[in-house]
Design an enzyme around this catalytic site. Structure first.
Site, PDB file in Angstrom:
ATOM      1  CB  CYS A 198      33.180  -9.919 -47.037  1.00  0.00           C
ATOM      2  SG  CYS A 198      33.192  -8.920 -45.532  1.00  0.00           S
ATOM      3  CB  CYS A 211      30.879 -11.561 -41.553  1.00  0.00           C
ATOM      4  SG  CYS A 211      31.879 -10.453 -42.559  1.00  0.00           S
ATOM      5  CB  CYS A 244      33.747 -14.133 -45.922  1.00  0.00           C
ATOM      6  SG  CYS A 244      33.893 -12.725 -44.798  1.00  0.00           S
TER       7      CYS A 244
END
Length: 213
Positions: free
Chosen positions: A120, A118, A115
């Site tokens: 996820c 961030c 990800c």
């Protein structure tokens, strides 16, 4: 006479703060310390819960899904077509898997999940994401140099095996279906699930062994 080097002092300041945990981490640590100090919870209990959610509860759910895909071709087809619907067979659906996509490793293809924005992660079937998955280094390098990153995890891929990197988002998350090890043809789902690792479902582990994870 002592001299003051502002550049050097600034560099020291940045270095010291680089090793401090983030504000949310500090708040969590403070709350944990207060709870332990006041006898609300034992530190061993906190450690046990963290271990359970990070290493057992979540990954075991994903492992059960993989084992079913290995033994049931109909389920495997549904999983690859619409993973979010297929995992409802296990009642594993949740907000983190509402748009889940399953991808399958083959003899000439390896999948890696990251990800980049961030962290996820399909936690309803894989539990809490590992610390390295959330690190800036992994998020950047997995896209730029996936083969080198895989090598650091012990996955050495020959040139004839392609690598595809999947970037998770808040709307779309991924589950890697690792290859089933040879010699497990007569194993049941429970026994198969025991050898599936969390990292193999992220893509940082490829060759599963016949020993339980």
């Amino acid at each position: 006479m002592t001299t003051f080097d502002s550049d050097h002092a600034a560099a020291l300041h940045r270095e010291l703060h680089a090793h401090l945990p983030s504000d949310p981490a500090l708040r969590v640590k403070t709350l944990e310390s207060l709870a332990v100090e006041r006898g609300i919870v034992a530190p061993e209990t906190i450690d046990a819960w963290i271990e359970a959610f990070s290493d057992h509860i979540g990954p075991k759910r994903g492992a059960a899904v993989v084992a079913r895909a290995w033994t049931d071709s109909g389920f495997r087809g549904r999983l690859l077509e619409n993973a979010a619907e297929a995992i409802k067979d296990f009642d594993f659906q949740g907000s983190a898997t509402g748009h889940l996509k399953a991808v399958e490793n083959t003899d000439d293809q390896h999948h890696l999940v990251v990800c980049t924005l961030c962290s996820c992660y399909p936690f309803s079937i894989l539990g809490m994401s590992p610390a390295w998955y959330k690190s800036a280094e992994y998020r950047a390098r997995a896209v730029r140099e996936p083969r080198k990153v895989l090598e650091e995890f012990g996955v050495l891929l020959p040139d004839n095996i392609g690598v595809r990197v999947w970037d998770s988002t808040a709307e779309l998350r991924y589950l890697v279906i690792p290859q089933r090890p040879a010699g497990t043809e007569d194993w049941d789902e429970s026994r198969l699930a025991a050898i599936v690792t969390r990292n193999s479902m992220i893509g940082t582990h490829r060759d599963l062994t016949t020993e339980p994870a």
